[in-house]
Design an enzyme around this catalytic site. Structure first.
Site, mmCIF file in Angstrom:
data_model
loop_
_atom_site.group_PDB
_atom_site.id
_atom_site.type_symbol
_atom_site.label_atom_id
_atom_site.label_comp_id
_atom_site.label_asym_id
_atom_site.label_seq_id
_atom_site.Cartn_x
_atom_site.Cartn_y
_atom_site.Cartn_z
ATOM 1 N N LYS A 12 0.600 -1.405 -0.059
ATOM 2 C CA LYS A 12 0.122 -0.202 0.253
ATOM 3 C C LYS A 12 0.797 0.758 0.137
ATOM 4 C CE LYS A 12 -3.157 -2.848 2.276
ATOM 5 N NZ LYS A 12 -4.822 -2.787 2.715
ATOM 6 N N GLU A 165 -11.162 -10.335 -0.437
ATOM 7 C CA GLU A 165 -10.908 -9.424 -0.251
ATOM 8 C C GLU A 165 -12.300 -9.034 0.616
ATOM 9 O OE1 GLU A 165 -6.342 -8.633 0.329
ATOM 10 O OE2 GLU A 165 -7.401 -6.790 -1.330
HETATM 11 P P1 PGA Z 1 -4.541 -6.649 5.499
HETATM 12 O O1 PGA Z 1 -4.606 -6.089 4.203
HETATM 13 O O2 PGA Z 1 -3.943 -7.711 4.912
HETATM 14 O O3 PGA Z 1 -3.963 -5.410 6.727
HETATM 15 O O4 PGA Z 1 -5.236 -7.195 6.252
HETATM 16 C C1 PGA Z 1 -4.877 -7.207 2.804
HETATM 17 C C2 PGA Z 1 -5.413 -5.935 1.512
HETATM 18 O O5 PGA Z 1 -5.833 -5.047 1.672
HETATM 19 O O6 PGA Z 1 -4.864 -6.284 0.824
#
Ligand code: PGA
Length: 255
Positions: A12, A165
């Protein structure tokens, strides 16, 4: 038929170019298990430095997004050709943080996948219901709507990967239970089979994403429908990502 597990770290908006390269060096020095594919998805400015470290290794370079047009006067955007030039092989499309935060919807996401397929890049197409949709019993409907991005494709765009997700599980520390995730994966595979046929659906890797950690990864990967993970927070530290990759390799009986 065994699908090879895949673990993708989505950083991210974390890690500068230097930090990303240092992470990649540390991860490689730790040594990755056989029997699992691993990819890192840095922000655009870190793609080149991370790619230089990963070149010639088993770890693939991924990008977090791509623009829907091939080229032109689009200030601030990045094309599939630019990503291919940096040896990116896998590109996230339709992450919920972009669907919700940037208003991206299926027609635009389909165009993004088309641009990737033209350049031989693999889309990592993300789908998942909101908490509201799940509580209203509309999970399957939400997944089916998001899968409509494939409508214009006669066959899967490139060697497609799909990530389930659930929005309520992302960054919340509240991962889906393995059984719930496996059920959604089975639905997604059924939707893929309806569109592309059973063989293509059976070959497509389906990743689970949403608060995956080294603590819950093994239980998720024990589900036959879950072929790996898209990892956010737990991919920011090399040792943590390595443990998740090891769990994936073990699930395939190769570590
Ligand atoms: P997270 O994010 O593992 O921090 O929950 C997963 C993603 O958004 O791909």
């Amino acid at each position: 038929m065994a699908r090879r597990p895949l673990v993708v770290g989505n950083w991210k908006m974390h890690k500068t170019s230097r930090e990303g390269a240092a992470f990649a060096e540390e991860l490689l020095a730790l040594g990755l298990p056989d029997g699992v594919d691993v990819a890192l998805a840095p922000a655009f400015p870190a793609l080149e430095s991370v790619g230089r470290v990963l070149a010639g290794t088993s770890v693939a370079l991924a990008a977090q997004d791509v623009f829907a047009e091939p080229a032109g006067a689009y200030t601030g955007e990045v094309s599939a050709a630019m990503l291919a030039d940096l040896e990116v092989s896998l590109v996230l499309v339709g992450h919920s943080e972009r669907r919700r935060g940037r208003g991206e919807a299926e027609p635009e996401l389909a165009e993004k996948m088309r641009r990737l397929a033209e350049r031989g890049l693999t889309p990592l197409y993300c789908v998942g219901e909101t908490l509201e949709e799940r509580e209203a019993g509309r999970t399957l409907e939400a997944l089916a709507r998001q899968m409509e991005a494939f409508e214009a494709f006669g066959e899967p765009p490139g060697s497609l990967v799909v990530a389930y997700e659930p929005v309520w599980a992302i960054g919340t520390g509240r991962a889906a239970t393995p059984a719930l995730a496996a059920e959604a994966h089975a639905d997604i595979r059924r939707l893929l089979a309806e569109r592309f046929g059973r063989d293509a659906a059976a070959d497509t890797r389906l990743l689970y994403g949403g608060s995956v950690t080294r603590g819950n990864a093994a239980a998720l990967f024990a589900e036959e429908e879950i072929d790996g993970a898209l990892v956010g927070g737990a991919a920011l530290e090399p040792g943590s990502l390595l443990e998740i990759a090891r769990a994936a390799a073990r699930s395939a009986g190769r570590d």
